[in-house]
Motif scaffolding. Structure first.
Motif, PDB file in Angstrom:
ATOM      1  N   ILE A 114       0.831  -1.212   0.000  1.00 42.44           N
ATOM      2  CA  ILE A 114       0.000   0.000   0.000  1.00 42.44           C
ATOM      3  C   ILE A 114       0.868   1.266   0.000  1.00 42.44           C
ATOM      4  O   ILE A 114       0.373   2.363   0.278  1.00 42.44           O
ATOM      5  N   GLU A 115       2.153   1.075  -0.287  1.00 43.47           N
ATOM      6  CA  GLU A 115       3.087   2.190  -0.465  1.00 43.47           C
ATOM      7  C   GLU A 115       3.260   3.008   0.803  1.00 43.47           C
ATOM      8  O   GLU A 115       3.419   4.229   0.767  1.00 43.47           O
ATOM      9  N   LEU A 116       3.223   2.318   1.942  1.00 43.76           N
ATOM     10  CA  LEU A 116       3.400   3.000   3.225  1.00 43.76           C
ATOM     11  C   LEU A 116       4.151   2.092   4.222  1.00 43.76           C
ATOM     12  O   LEU A 116       3.601   1.672   5.236  1.00 43.76           O
ATOM     13  N   PRO A 117       5.414   1.761   3.912  1.00 41.63           N
ATOM     14  CA  PRO A 117       6.158   0.913   4.855  1.00 41.63           C
ATOM     15  C   PRO A 117       6.237   1.586   6.217  1.00 41.63           C
ATOM     16  O   PRO A 117       6.393   2.806   6.303  1.00 41.63           O
ATOM     17  N   GLY A 118       6.083   0.775   7.279  1.00 43.12           N
ATOM     18  CA  GLY A 118       6.038   1.344   8.626  1.00 43.12           C
ATOM     19  C   GLY A 118       4.658   1.817   9.030  1.00 43.12           C
ATOM     20  O   GLY A 118       4.486   2.411  10.101  1.00 43.12           O
ATOM     21  N   ALA A 119       3.641   1.540   8.200  1.00 44.73           N
ATOM     22  CA  ALA A 119       2.268   1.988   8.474  1.00 44.73           C
ATOM     23  C   ALA A 119       1.755   1.436   9.802  1.00 44.73           C
ATOM     24  O   ALA A 119       2.124   0.341  10.229  1.00 44.73           O
ATOM     25  N   PHE A 120       0.892   2.237  10.430  1.00 47.13           N
ATOM     26  CA  PHE A 120       0.125   1.767  11.588  1.00 47.13           C
ATOM     27  C   PHE A 120      -1.195   1.234  11.062  1.00 47.13           C
ATOM     28  O   PHE A 120      -1.945   1.955  10.396  1.00 47.13           O
ATOM     29  N   ILE A 121      -1.482  -0.042  11.340  1.00 45.54           N
ATOM     30  CA  ILE A 121      -2.624  -0.734  10.728  1.00 45.54           C
ATOM     31  C   ILE A 121      -3.620  -1.192  11.786  1.00 45.54           C
ATOM     32  O   ILE A 121      -3.250  -1.817  12.788  1.00 45.54           O
ATOM     33  N   LEU A 122      -4.885  -0.870  11.548  1.00 45.34           N
ATOM     34  CA  LEU A 122      -6.014  -1.315  12.372  1.00 45.34           C
ATOM     35  C   LEU A 122      -7.013  -2.021  11.472  1.00 45.34           C
ATOM     36  O   LEU A 122      -7.074  -1.745  10.282  1.00 45.34           O
ATOM     37  N   GLY A 123      -7.847  -2.908  12.063  1.00 45.78           N
ATOM     38  CA  GLY A 123      -8.896  -3.469  11.235  1.00 45.78           C
ATOM     39  C   GLY A 123      -9.461  -4.776  11.714  1.00 45.78           C
ATOM     40  O   GLY A 123      -9.563  -5.027  12.919  1.00 45.78           O
ATOM     41  N   ALA A 124      -9.833  -5.625  10.746  1.00 40.63           N
ATOM     42  CA  ALA A 124     -10.532  -6.878  11.026  1.00 40.63           C
ATOM     43  C   ALA A 124     -10.074  -7.923  10.031  1.00 40.63           C
ATOM     44  O   ALA A 124     -10.045  -7.668   8.826  1.00 40.63           O
ATOM     45  N   GLY A 125      -9.717  -9.104  10.545  1.00 40.92           N
ATOM     46  CA  GLY A 125      -9.264 -10.159   9.648  1.00 40.92           C
ATOM     47  C   GLY A 125      -9.340 -11.524  10.305  1.00 40.92           C
ATOM     48  O   GLY A 125      -9.867 -11.667  11.412  1.00 40.92           O
ATOM     49  N   ALA A 126      -8.812 -12.511   9.599  1.00 45.78           N
ATOM     50  CA  ALA A 126      -8.734 -13.870  10.139  1.00 45.78           C
ATOM     51  C   ALA A 126      -7.289 -14.147  10.520  1.00 45.78           C
ATOM     52  O   ALA A 126      -6.361 -13.732   9.821  1.00 45.78           O
ATOM     53  N   ALA A 127      -7.109 -14.843  11.640  1.00 40.60           N
ATOM     54  CA  ALA A 127      -5.763 -15.227  12.049  1.00 40.60           C
ATOM     55  C   ALA A 127      -5.228 -16.290  11.091  1.00 40.60           C
ATOM     56  O   ALA A 127      -5.994 -16.960  10.389  1.00 40.60           O
TER      57      ALA A 127
END
Length: 316
Positions: A88-101
């Protein structure tokens, strides 16, 4: 390499968005107040995130998808949040969200509540994620900090992610109390945006707290379904549903309208400090519920590894 598709969202001003949401929320909640504020320090209670804010180059990633989970799980679909940050062209990004382990890491299927400061050239990743799974002992919810057992930043099958530089800055604060309509908080926000902006998709993400009340939450079972899940009824019979109590800290990813990328237009996972968490569906105490959220519109959408064969089952 997974295929990455890119799309520029329509990005209204924060003041305009606040006005639109304020007007729309009043149709679904007894009391709603929306304003532009400084983002609170998210390293503090109750969030305890590894980054201070949700500002700086905000973007949304939709990775994989429900068709990799159902009708039959494609367990080989494993991803890494550090790789997603580069995609997503943002190394070091802070990521929040919802997913599957990642079932390859955990050995079981589980809900992932991703909260990760991804690795940069200077710093290693800081993984503040939670995992919600079915407790084998009592079949209840087992919520654990991911880093208490694992050192990676992997996930499996699917995720909807809001990413930013994790900086402080101006955000939209939403307070909504006493639900009077049928829609859950997240669906309400999305439908307000879709009604206002129509063919111009708007994406928002961030975090909100269910401060009072209770909520309907699901956790996927530890075993993938042996029989194909071919209908929403099949999926709901397979999932494990719980009523969980506030406070619940939720990470929503919302896109007002799919611009043709087979998106999951809303997806929210939550955690707590009392051992409960999972996939948010709806509050179950409309009269007493209180929501407090902080949101920012995303500038870009990245669609990563979009399933070639798709369907609309299990998108709730």
């Amino acid at each position: 390499m997974a295929k990455v598709e890119r799309f520029a969202f329509h990005v209204p001003s924060l003041e305009e968005l606040a006005g639109v949401l304020q007007k729309g929320l009043k149709e679904n909640f007894a009391d709603a107040q929306v304003s532009v504020v400084d983002c609170p320090d998210l390293t503090q209670e109750p969030f305890n995130f590894p980054a201070k804010g949700i500002c700086g180059k905000p973007r949304i990633a939709d990775v994989g998808g429900v068709p990799y989970l159902i009708p039959v799980a494609q367990k080989e679909k494993v991803y890494d949040l550090n790789t997603v940050a580069k995609d997503i062209e943002l190394p070091g990004a802070f990521i929040l969200g919802a997913g599957a382990a990642s079932s390859k890491i955990l050995g079981v299927n589980a809900e992932l509540i991703p909260i990760v400061q991804t690795k940069s050239e200077k710093n290693p990743a800081v993984n503040g994620s939670y995992v919600a799974q079915i407790n084998p002992a009592d079949k209840g919810c087992l919520l654990e900090k991911y880093s208490s057992k694992y050192t990676d930043c992997e996930f499996g099958l699917l995720a909807n992610l809001y990413a930013s530089e994790g900086q402080p800055g101006k955000v939209i604060e939403v307070k909504a109390n006493g639900r009077t309509g049928e829609l859950n908080f997240v669906s309400c926000l999305r439908q307000i945006l879709e009604k206002q902006y129509g063919e111009k998709p708007v994406g928002i993400g961030g975090t909100f707290i269910i401060q009072k009340g209770k909520a309907k939450i699901h956790i996927m079972p530890p075993e993938f379904s042996a029989c194909p899940l071919n209908t929403d009824e099949d999926v709901n019979n397979w999932l494990k549903f719980f009523e969980m109590k506030a406070p619940l800290i939720c990470q929503p990813v919302i896109v007002s309208r799919d611009p043709g990328f087979d998106l999951r237009v809303e997806h929210t996972h939550c955690f707590s400090h009392h051992g409960e968490g999972g996939h948010y569906h709806q509050d179950t105490s409309p009269d007493s519920v209180q929501y407090l959220g902080y949101f920012l519109p995303a500038e870009l959408l990245f669609r990563i590894d979009r399933p070639q064969e798709t369907h609309l089952i299990g998108r709730d």
